[in-house]
Design an enzyme around this catalytic site. Structure first.
Site, PDB file in Angstrom:
ATOM      1  N   LYS A 187       0.838  -1.207   0.000  1.00  0.00           N
ATOM      2  CA  LYS A 187       0.000   0.000   0.000  1.00  0.00           C
ATOM      3  C   LYS A 187       0.878   1.265   0.000  1.00  0.00           C
ATOM      4  O   LYS A 187       2.088   1.165   0.042  1.00  0.00           O
ATOM      5  CB  LYS A 187      -0.973  -0.044   1.180  1.00  0.00           C
ATOM      6  CG  LYS A 187      -1.949  -1.246   1.096  1.00  0.00           C
ATOM      7  CD  LYS A 187      -3.001  -1.073   0.022  1.00  0.00           C
ATOM      8  CE  LYS A 187      -3.659  -2.365  -0.470  1.00  0.00           C
ATOM      9  NZ  LYS A 187      -4.446  -3.121   0.445  1.00  0.00           N
TER      10      LYS A 187
HETATM   11  C1  PLP Z   1      -5.468  -4.221   0.817  1.00  0.00           C
HETATM   12  C2  PLP Z   1      -6.963  -4.058   0.780  1.00  0.00           C
HETATM   13  C3  PLP Z   1      -7.782  -4.402   1.857  1.00  0.00           C
HETATM   14  C4  PLP Z   1      -7.288  -5.159   3.044  1.00  0.00           C
HETATM   15  O1  PLP Z   1      -6.247  -4.579   3.682  1.00  0.00           O
HETATM   16  P1  PLP Z   1      -5.452  -5.448   4.804  1.00  0.00           P
HETATM   17  O2  PLP Z   1      -4.701  -4.401   5.552  1.00  0.00           O
HETATM   18  O3  PLP Z   1      -4.560  -6.372   4.036  1.00  0.00           O
HETATM   19  O4  PLP Z   1      -6.437  -6.158   5.611  1.00  0.00           O
HETATM   20  C5  PLP Z   1      -9.122  -4.114   1.793  1.00  0.00           C
HETATM   21  N1  PLP Z   1      -9.660  -3.540   0.709  1.00  0.00           N
HETATM   22  C6  PLP Z   1      -8.914  -3.219  -0.365  1.00  0.00           C
HETATM   23  C7  PLP Z   1      -9.580  -2.575  -1.534  1.00  0.00           C
HETATM   24  C8  PLP Z   1      -7.548  -3.493  -0.371  1.00  0.00           C
HETATM   25  O5  PLP Z   1      -6.815  -3.206  -1.460  1.00  0.00           O
END
Ligand code: PLP
Length: 385
Positions: A187
């Site tokens: 991210k």
């Molecule tokens: C990465 C992601 C999540 C989940 O995030 P985590 O921190 O891995 O639980 C949820 N929604 C979207 C759209 C994502 O890209």
């Protein structure tokens, strides 16, 4: 034959400053939720501004679960979400016995289509879960208008949206019940695993803080803390184990300081892709409207209908050139669990389906060099016809 080193689709940007911060937390003798996590929450809230409350969790998935629980999503309720997302957006509704109404997306932004939200509302609908796909804000004015007219809550899946603005305000400051950010490895900033729930509502914040850690009530504790020994606590609900470690908190604090530089680098890389790829038979990702911020978590290209290569051929050609790609996402209506539970067919999601057949995400990460991006552009120019 390709001889260049493999260029991954994403790579975390971790420097000695992060390593030192994590080491400091480890040496401090306090490794679970503590001073680092608390400082991270305060600094994150200050970064967003507007007096928001920030609650650190061990994943965005956990944060989404806490947010839906706090707004009262329960057995028999429905939440509306786009089909073009990661399963985490809606799996949390199932944890609570609620159901997901998946809807189609807008052909330009690939964000949830407000007209489709309106059509999916039933007497059981409780909340709308917009996902700011790739880091571009959803049409939040339209979504808040629908929510107001139908008495629905809005919980933003802001996993891609740090930082993103909608109508000049940062996601996290908008009038939704909560927004949930992800610090997963790929991210726009990372804590290894982690997330942050943000809300302006004191009661929701209090509920989420209790449920984040086993349903231990700080209020109950604090009320008696002057008279009771330090070992005493009260359980007020069957809560979860969603708290963030202080190693993750320490890592997050350094990443947050670097976030302005991260955003700048992502914007530079995106601008260059947009410029260099415009002559190819591609649909390039929509930029933010003038004056708005796009987080550029993803750079999703789509082959135009007149392109003479398939998506899979482009992925193979890039792979042969030592370049990693991904597809965001196999739409949920195609995933066996969601497809079979709701009897979904591709025909019900023509826009997401058309996009899915033609889309791929190309490398975009802050530590990517100009030379690495040149390789991606050259490889695309060589194979996309
Ligand atoms: C990465 C992601 C999540 C989940 O995030 P985590 O921190 O891995 O639980 C949820 N929604 C979207 C759209 C994502 O890209």
């Amino acid at each position: 034959m390709n001889t260049s080193p493999f260029l991954p689709f994403a790579r975390p940007d971790i420097t000695e400053a992060e390593i030192d911060a994590v080491a400091r937390a480890m040496r401090s003798g306090w490794v679970t939720t503590g001073p680092e996590t608390k400082a991270f929450e305060q600094e994150f809230a200050a970064y967003l501004g507007g007096g928001v409350q920030a609650i650190a969790v061990n994943s965005a998935t956990a944060g989404l679960h806490l947010a839906l629980e706090a707004i009262g999503v329960t057995q028999g309720d429905e939440v509306i979400a786009p089909t073009l997302t990661f399963t985490a957006t809606v799996e949390v509704a199932r944890y609570l016995g609620a159901d997901a109404k998946l809807v189609d997306v807008d052909p330009v932004t690939l964000n949830i289509d407000p007209a489709q939200i309106e059509a999916a509302i039933t007497p059981r609908t409780k909340a709308i879960l917009p996902v700011h796909y790739g880091g571009l804000a959803c049409d939040m004015a339209a979504i808040f208008d629908i929510a107001r007219r139908h008495g629905l809550q809005v919980v933003e899946d802001a996993a891609h949206a740090l930082p993103t603005t909608a109508n000049g305000a940062l996601v996290g400051q908008l009038p939704s019940a909560a927004a949930v950010f992800s610090f997963y490895a790929n991210k726009t900033m990372t804590t290894g695993e982690g997330g942050m729930v943000v809300t302006k509502d004191e009661q929701l914040a209090a509920r989420m803080r209790v449920m984040r850690l086993h349903g231990i009530s700080r209020d109950a504790f604090d009320r008696f803390s002057s008279k009771t020994p330090a070992w005493y606590y009260e359980i007020v609900a069957p809560g979860f184990k969603y708290n963030m470690t202080d190693m993750a908190g320490a890592l997050g604090r350094v990443q947050l300081q670097r976030l302005p530089a991260f955003v700048q680098r992502r914007q530079q890389l995106a601008a260059r892709y947009l410029h260099e790829l415009k002559a190819l038979p591609l649909i390039l990702p929509a930029d933010a409207p003038p004056g708005e911020t796009h987080a550029w978590h993803l750079f999703v290209i789509r082959l135009r209908d007149d392109a003479r290569v398939t998506r899979d051929e482009v992925i193979q050609a890039l792979s042969d050139a030592g370049i990693g790609t991904s597809v965001h996402y196999v739409p949920l209506h195609r995933q066996p669990y969601w497809r079979d539970r709701y009897g979904l067919t591709p025909e019900q999601f023509p826009v997401a389906e058309h996009a899915y057949q033609r889309m791929l995400s190309v490398p975009l990460f802050t530590s990517m060099s100009d030379e690495e991006q040149t390789r991606v552009i050259a490889a695309l120019k060589a194979c996309v016809r």
